[in-house]
Design a protein around this motif. Sequence first.
Motif, mmCIF file in Angstrom:
data_model
loop_
_atom_site.group_PDB
_atom_site.id
_atom_site.type_symbol
_atom_site.label_atom_id
_atom_site.label_comp_id
_atom_site.label_asym_id
_atom_site.label_seq_id
_atom_site.Cartn_x
_atom_site.Cartn_y
_atom_site.Cartn_z
ATOM 1 N N PHE A 1 0.827 -1.205 0.000
ATOM 2 C CA PHE A 1 0.000 0.000 0.000
ATOM 3 C C PHE A 1 0.865 1.259 0.000
ATOM 4 O O PHE A 1 0.636 2.187 -0.788
ATOM 5 N N TRP A 2 1.875 1.295 0.878
ATOM 6 C CA TRP A 2 2.712 2.485 0.983
ATOM 7 C C TRP A 2 3.663 2.618 -0.192
ATOM 8 O O TRP A 2 3.926 3.738 -0.649
ATOM 9 N N VAL B 1 6.275 14.857 5.826
ATOM 10 C CA VAL B 1 6.271 16.312 6.022
ATOM 11 C C VAL B 1 5.440 16.687 7.242
ATOM 12 O O VAL B 1 5.877 17.481 8.092
ATOM 13 N N LEU B 2 4.241 16.113 7.357
ATOM 14 C CA LEU B 2 3.399 16.425 8.512
ATOM 15 C C LEU B 2 4.033 15.948 9.816
ATOM 16 O O LEU B 2 3.925 16.628 10.847
ATOM 17 N N ALA B 3 4.703 14.804 9.769
ATOM 18 C CA ALA B 3 5.383 14.313 10.970
ATOM 19 C C ALA B 3 6.488 15.275 11.401
ATOM 20 O O ALA B 3 6.648 15.567 12.597
ATOM 21 N N LEU B 4 7.252 15.797 10.434
ATOM 22 C CA LEU B 4 8.318 16.751 10.759
ATOM 23 C C LEU B 4 7.738 18.045 11.326
ATOM 24 O O LEU B 4 8.286 18.611 12.273
ATOM 25 N N VAL B 5 6.637 18.505 10.761
ATOM 26 C CA VAL B 5 6.006 19.736 11.252
ATOM 27 C C VAL B 5 5.501 19.541 12.681
ATOM 28 O O VAL B 5 5.669 20.411 13.544
ATOM 29 N N LEU C 1 0.024 21.382 1.220
ATOM 30 C CA LEU C 1 -0.049 20.318 0.212
ATOM 31 C C LEU C 1 -0.020 18.935 0.858
ATOM 32 O O LEU C 1 -0.741 18.028 0.439
ATOM 33 N N ALA C 2 0.813 18.774 1.884
ATOM 34 C CA ALA C 2 0.885 17.488 2.570
ATOM 35 C C ALA C 2 -0.429 17.176 3.282
ATOM 36 O O ALA C 2 -0.927 16.042 3.226
ATOM 37 N N ALA C 3 -0.998 18.175 3.941
ATOM 38 C CA ALA C 3 -2.289 17.964 4.610
ATOM 39 C C ALA C 3 -3.373 17.621 3.598
ATOM 40 O O ALA C 3 -4.214 16.750 3.843
ATOM 41 N N GLY C 4 -3.348 18.275 2.438
ATOM 42 C CA GLY C 4 -4.323 17.965 1.393
ATOM 43 C C GLY C 4 -4.178 16.555 0.866
ATOM 44 O O GLY C 4 -5.185 15.863 0.632
ATOM 45 N N ARG C 5 -2.938 16.104 0.693
ATOM 46 C CA ARG C 5 -2.716 14.740 0.191
ATOM 47 C C ARG C 5 -3.183 13.697 1.198
ATOM 48 O O ARG C 5 -3.834 12.712 0.825
ATOM 49 N N ALA D 1 4.004 13.031 2.032
ATOM 50 C CA ALA D 1 3.097 13.926 2.743
ATOM 51 C C ALA D 1 3.067 13.601 4.233
ATOM 52 O O ALA D 1 3.110 14.506 5.081
ATOM 53 N N VAL D 2 2.997 12.328 4.569
ATOM 54 C CA VAL D 2 3.008 11.920 5.977
ATOM 55 C C VAL D 2 4.316 12.327 6.642
ATOM 56 O O VAL D 2 4.334 12.793 7.794
#
Length: 278
Positions: free
Chosen positions: A10-11, A23-27, A260-264, A20-21
Amino acid sequence: MSRGRAAARFWLRRPGLVAAVAVLALVLLAAFFPGLFTGRDPLSGVPAERLRGPSLHHLFGTDQLGRDLFSRVVHGAALSLKATSLAVAVGLVAGSALGLAAGYVGGLLDDALMRIADVLLAIPSLLLSLALVTALGFGTVKVAVAVGVTSVAGFARIMRAEVLRVREATYVEAARSSGSRPLAVLLRHVLPNASGPVLVYAAVEFGTVVLAVSALSFLGYGAEPPAPEWGSLVSGGRDYLATAWWLTTLPGLTIAATVLAAGRVSRALDGEAKEASR
């Protein structure tokens, strides 16, 4: 073993979602544990190092006061995500409550609440946010409340639609027939089964809210300087575009990457929710 292989497949088939995940994890890590990324003070600078370009010593360069821009972006994540989370929470709680009442009670209450939602949807969200934050005053919390109010109508409409669907279900009718109180039916049966799409919509709204909060901060309605909110960082570098492009470009790219990451991720969640409902 088969589940592990399925998850890996899947991944591997979705490198964009993986990025995207990440990027959000780093933020999120930057927001809660800024010390993992930088040990510099975001509020103090060295005048002799003002307006230095990006380098190994200063990854994002320095600003007009010699402050390290990377540390300001990292520490600004906490302020920006605090406002974003509060705004989404305001929209989720208030909108869900209104939609729940409108869908379950119906009648005149439904008509009145949905007309209010129509009025909110008819006003451009940024214009409504500006009007509200002007009335409330400046500050991160007030910006978050203003942005959250603009998203109430969307949450209310989705919750109402789900409640209208769920309240006719067999298990809800059975609960009513067994003598359960209306409030118990609402909280035990209707709300849990109607909340799924609303939570997915909250994830969808996250990126939009980040952008809205940054826009208001850019206009000067957020935290007062020298607090390093993302929008104010972009705004602060406008006078140096010709000589110090990094002051606006790098914080702006951070905002864009987060949105963009949150949107994805939200699109992936929305797709999974639709597959589960089939």
